[in-house]
Scaffold this active site. Sequence first.
Site, short mmCIF file in Angstrom:
data_model
loop_
_atom_site.label_atom_id
_atom_site.label_comp_id
_atom_site.label_asym_id
_atom_site.label_seq_id
_atom_site.Cartn_x
_atom_site.Cartn_y
_atom_site.Cartn_z
N LYS A 1 -2.14 -87.34 -28.14
CA LYS A 1 -2.28 -85.89 -27.94
C LYS A 1 -3.47 -85.56 -27.04
CE LYS A 1 -5.05 -84.49 -31.97
NZ LYS A 1 -5.10 -83.57 -33.12
N ASP A 2 -4.37 -86.54 -26.82
CA ASP A 2 -5.52 -86.34 -25.94
C ASP A 2 -5.24 -86.75 -24.50
OD1 ASP A 2 -7.12 -85.44 -28.03
OD2 ASP A 2 -7.88 -87.44 -28.49
N THR B 1 -11.87 -73.93 -35.08
CA THR B 1 -11.00 -74.93 -34.45
C THR B 1 -11.40 -75.09 -33.00
OG1 THR B 1 -8.72 -75.56 -33.90
CG2 THR B 1 -9.23 -73.21 -33.87
N ARG C 1 -4.26 -74.45 -29.04
CA ARG C 1 -2.94 -74.31 -29.68
C ARG C 1 -3.08 -73.73 -31.08
NH1 ARG C 1 -0.57 -77.44 -33.60
NH2 ARG C 1 -2.29 -78.92 -33.38
N ARG C 2 -3.94 -74.36 -31.89
CA ARG C 2 -4.10 -73.88 -33.27
C ARG C 2 -4.62 -72.44 -33.30
NH1 ARG C 2 -6.74 -79.65 -34.88
NH2 ARG C 2 -4.85 -80.69 -35.63
N ARG D 1 -16.27 -77.91 -32.81
CA ARG D 1 -16.18 -79.25 -32.24
C ARG D 1 -16.74 -80.29 -33.19
NH1 ARG D 1 -16.18 -80.43 -27.08
NH2 ARG D 1 -15.61 -82.45 -27.91
N GLY D 2 -16.47 -81.56 -32.90
CA GLY D 2 -17.00 -82.66 -33.68
C GLY D 2 -15.89 -83.52 -34.25
N ASN D 3 -16.27 -84.72 -34.72
CA ASN D 3 -15.27 -85.60 -35.30
C ASN D 3 -14.87 -85.09 -36.68
OD1 ASN D 3 -17.22 -86.55 -37.19
ND2 ASN D 3 -17.86 -88.18 -35.79
N ARG E 1 -16.69 -82.03 -38.95
CA ARG E 1 -16.03 -80.77 -39.27
C ARG E 1 -15.91 -80.55 -40.78
NH1 ARG E 1 -10.93 -80.74 -35.26
NH2 ARG E 1 -11.40 -82.96 -35.01
N CYS F 1 -5.69 -78.29 -21.64
CA CYS F 1 -6.41 -77.71 -22.76
C CYS F 1 -6.51 -76.19 -22.64
CB CYS F 1 -7.81 -78.31 -22.85
SG CYS F 1 -7.85 -79.94 -23.61
#
Length: 321
Positions: A99-100, A143, A147-148, A165-167, A171, A258
Amino acid sequence: MTPSQQENGRRVKPGTPVLTIGTRGSPLALAQAHETRQRLLAAHPGLSEAQVAIRIIKTTGDKIQDRALAEAGGKGLFTKEIEEALLDGSIDLAVHSMKDMPTQLPAGLIMAAYLPREDVRDVLLSTRPMRLADLPQGATVGTASLRRKAFLLARRPDLQVVTFRGNVQTRLRKLEEGVVAATFLALAGLHRLNIAPSGMQVLEPEEMLPAVAQGAIGIECRDGDARVLDYLAPLNDAPTQMRVEAERALLAVLDGSCRTPIAALAELNGDEMRLRGAIARPDGTDLIEIERRGAAKDGVAMGRDAGADLKGRIGPDFFEA
């Protein structure tokens, strides 16, 4: 003699790296790289763990944490440095969350294999389990996904959406600290990290259609690199490949990035495919959905057709809102 014991006609010592995997350094990216290594070892019994090295490469996308990726250049920020390492030969293969991945790969690189796809669904995370409809009026939701954000506002325009943001771990910590009332994560990532947070509500695709190729791991290598392609061939999961290629065909027609809230999901039932797609204005004021059904072997053509249909419906000023 197995491929791991002999390279280019010479015997290779058991501890000498035969393959180098390039990956980002987040816990999720490393989990995906280690899964790839384990699948390589299972497919090639003569290959030892020491012969499959994992190299962490910090990407521009990892360094940017203070703003949305759309403001900094888009999806390629998570792949650029890794693909440069592939092209200069310092790694042999790269493991990506599909997805990235941008729709166009650099010249000389190909997607060589796809691992079996995980659960594609999103989850809503809050301090206690609740549905989208149950979020308090005007609540703040975090988020980093356009999209979300767009799909959420299409259903709950009263909510306040902030960039988050962040892993995964970062989050979750921010959520616990009360920075936001709720956030989203991909269920696939939670599964791969063996994390099951409290307050997790799984969202069905009818409520939140997933990102293109969500839950899929792709392995990229140099085009024509027969040695590496031979290693990767047993790892490819054909159903995942058909689904991902259909979804990415839809995305490619829309020139998705994006900056564009696009979702797609291809599902297989025997030899048949159901493909759903959607596109929205970034502010959620308009959401257009589409569906196609047909032979799975025609998935890419189906994706292109669905993408062209959506593109024809939205008009040139769709994203000016």
